[in-house]
Design an enzyme around this catalytic site. Structure first.
Site, mmCIF file in Angstrom:
data_model
loop_
_atom_site.group_PDB
_atom_site.id
_atom_site.type_symbol
_atom_site.label_atom_id
_atom_site.label_comp_id
_atom_site.label_asym_id
_atom_site.label_seq_id
_atom_site.Cartn_x
_atom_site.Cartn_y
_atom_site.Cartn_z
ATOM 1 N N LYS A 241 17.881 -13.213 -13.920
ATOM 2 C CA LYS A 241 16.506 -13.231 -13.431
ATOM 3 C C LYS A 241 15.553 -13.431 -14.596
ATOM 4 O O LYS A 241 15.844 -13.086 -15.748
ATOM 5 C CB LYS A 241 16.151 -11.936 -12.702
ATOM 6 N N HIS A 302 0.996 -9.367 3.489
ATOM 7 C CA HIS A 302 -0.424 -8.994 3.539
ATOM 8 C C HIS A 302 -1.322 -10.169 3.891
ATOM 9 O O HIS A 302 -2.533 -10.115 3.658
ATOM 10 C CB HIS A 302 -0.846 -8.365 2.215
ATOM 11 N N LYS A 349 1.734 -4.435 9.934
ATOM 12 C CA LYS A 349 0.373 -4.425 9.404
ATOM 13 C C LYS A 349 -0.560 -5.131 10.393
ATOM 14 O O LYS A 349 -1.014 -4.508 11.346
ATOM 15 C CB LYS A 349 0.353 -5.024 8.004
ATOM 16 N N THR A 464 2.763 2.329 -8.375
ATOM 17 C CA THR A 464 2.288 1.227 -7.533
ATOM 18 C C THR A 464 1.467 0.241 -8.351
ATOM 19 O O THR A 464 1.535 -0.973 -8.135
ATOM 20 C CB THR A 464 1.460 1.775 -6.364
#
Length: 560
Positions: A241, A302, A349, A464
């Site tokens: 990665k 989102h 959401k 976060t």
């Protein structure tokens, strides 16, 4: 005698340890193994009995069996004694120590008791129904969780089909509600197929990890601000990665160019980054993917419901007019949404229910359905939930006004905060991140808003967001009207005065951070243009109102 000695080397811990350096049986006679065996409390007794026996061969065999039993008893005895001498590991001490670290660095999380009231949203109550607050940080962006059309469908299905799905689709089978939901998801993103998971966290982990496990030598390129679910998926992929700087396509290209085009590659990124509100340039990322032979994995969690004429997300918004005119059909050219290989989203959401999904080509979806453990071994969503989610997708598809109202209320709050010199991290989306820059002050700000002003805004701290970038995250909905916004603005201003929090001018003196107080920062324009905000539901293609959507063959499995 020598035979028993040989047996003792194999089964007795006392002799085996002493004879560990011996290479072959012939050396036993020249070594002191028999003498050492006689000193063993178990083998010595067995050897003495064997020596006194009159019939050598049969007796030796019996002695060997007894010796084996004795040796095993000795081993068991040694193990038991060892276990009773050790003290138990201090599990609770470890847990307490780890939690204490979070309290010390101010990253410990306290969950507020928030009970959202469907008929009064954005109002909610705390412990008692009389203790009401206004919710300003929900991800129920369109408030569809309280939409009467959605709720009525869920009630009807709940009464008819019960509370649960009965197990995994692999064992219990699936049902018409799963079939319809996956067809709606695929139609929303204009893909050949879709697969529903218990959450988008599970979907992201399942898809990315499976790609890494099945594509030999896959290299994954991940935006540094990607969600934890994608990070976990990359970890589980167990492959090479690279992390590229947030939205830095030059850096991404440098990394891509270091591998041959024939090397399998995956670019993993989001459309709207939930804690900063920044937006990816999907079209340019697709350009790089095509140039260097990479797959694209786009998380629209989102963004679904909020962007595009039909709420399919930022990828749809990139070709807004073409999709608006085509409606449920596809435009007559390859759009940005077409160019993205796989799109994941959430039902929890903007669509007001729970669950996650991935949409993509028929072959991809059939492959995931056949191999992804996160799908195969997880109980299906309840029929009522799937029916409600499908209804929410259909409802919002033809209600452009919901997206527009959310955008207008967001713009009103952002302008009001700017007028008060409150530091908002600049972005072109619906997220309103108020920069605090200190975990303890962010927590205190949240508590003052709650206790003094009856406003619920959760503080966002590490992990976060990065340390030193702590913030309050505000997310207006269509229900957050200007009068409620004015109350919020006054309350936030009071909190900044009370805690003497740095305003934009203070960040300017420190050189700025994340676009706040940085004179050279070039803020991106809002995704929604003024022309788009002036459209009405009547400007949508009539075919989106009550579209007939065929069920997907791939949801059940393709018959050959």
């Amino acid at each position: 005698m020598d035979s028993i000695a040989k047996q003792s080397v194999r089964i007795c811990p006392f002799i085996n340890k002493a004879a560990s350096s011996l290479r072959n049986v012939k050396t036993l006679k020249q070594s002191n193994v028999p003498l050492m065996a006689q000193k063993c409390p178990f083998m010595g007794q067995a050897m003495q009995k064997a020596h006194l026996a009159t019939s050598a061969a049969p007796e030796v065999a019996k002695m060997s069996q007894r010796a084996t039993s004795a040796s095993e008893s000795a081993q068991d005895s040694v193990m038991v004694d060892h276990a009773t001498q050790d003290s138990k590991f201090d599990y609770d001490g470890l847990f307490e120590h780890e939690v204490r670290k979070k309290r010390v660095d101010k990253s410990y999380r306290f969950f507020n008791n928030i009970n959202r009231l469907a008929k009064e949203f954005p109002m909610a109550h705390r412990q008692t129904e009389e203790d009401k607050v206004t919710v300003w940080c929900s991800n129920d962006y369109l408030a569809l969780s309280k939409n009467q059309q959605v709720v009525d469908v869920m009630k009807r299905i709940l009464d008819k089909y019960g509370a649960g799905a009965g197990g995994t689709r692999n064992i219990a089978g699936h049902n018409q509600h799963a079939l319809r939901l996956e067809a709606e998801v695929a139609a929303l993103h204009k893909k050949e197929g879709a697969l529903v998971f218990s959450s988008c966290f599970v979907a992201n982990d399942a898809v990315i990890s499976l790609l890494g496990q099945k594509l030999k030598d896959l290299v994954i390129f991940s935006d540094e601000l990607n969600h934890a679910s994608m990070i976990v998926g990359i970890k589980h992929a167990s492959t090479t990665k690279h992390i590229f700087k947030h939205n830095d396509l030059d850096h991404l290209e440098q990394l891509l160019a270091s591998y041959p085009r024939s090397t399998p590659k995956l670019i993993a990124f989001e459309s709207v980054y939930s804690m900063s509100g920044s937006v990816a340039d999907i079209g340019k990322i697709c350009d790089l993917a095509e140039k260097y032979g990479a797959l694209t994995f786009l998380d629209e969690v989102h963004a679904v419901g909020l962007y595009g004429p039909h709420g399919a997300g930022v990828a749809e918004h990139c070709d807004f007019e073409s999709h608006r005119k085509a409606g449920i059909a596809s435009p007559n050219y390859r759009t940005v949404m077409d160019r993205v290989d796989m799109i994941t989203g959430t039902l929890g959401k903007s669509f007001g229910t729970v669950g996650g999904y991935v949409a993509g080509s028929l072959r991809l979806i059939d492959w995931l359905r056949s191999y992804a453990p996160g799908f195969i071994f997880t109980t299906s969503l309840p029929p009522a939930v799937m029916a409600g989610a499908a209804e929410a997708i259909r409802f919002q598809r033809s209600h452009l006004d919901l997206r527009q109202a959310q955008q207008r209320h967001t713009a009103y709050v952002k302008k009001g905060l700017a007028d008060l010199d409150i530091p908002v991290i600049p972005n072109p989306s619906h997220i309103v991140p108020i920069l605090i820059g200190n975990p303890d002050l962010a927590r205190q700000a949240s508590e003052i808003l709650m206790d003094k002003h009856r406003i619920y805004v959760q503080a966002i701290n590490f992990p976060t967001v990065a340390r030193g970038t702590e913030r309050l995250r505000i997310t207006p909905t269509p229900g957050h009207t200007d009068d409620l916004s004015d109350i919020l603005l006054e309350a936030v201003d009071d909190v900044f005065n009370t805690l003497q929090l740095p305003r934009v001018r203070d960040w300017e003196m420190q050189g700025g951070l994340l676009g706040v107080g940085q004179a050279e920062y070039d803020a991106a324009p809002n995704l929604w243009t003024q022309e788009q905000l002036q459209l009405t539901n009547g400007d949508l293609q009539p075919n989106v109102k009550e579209p007939i959507i065929d069920l997907l063959e791939v949801s059940s499995g393709i018959r050959y």
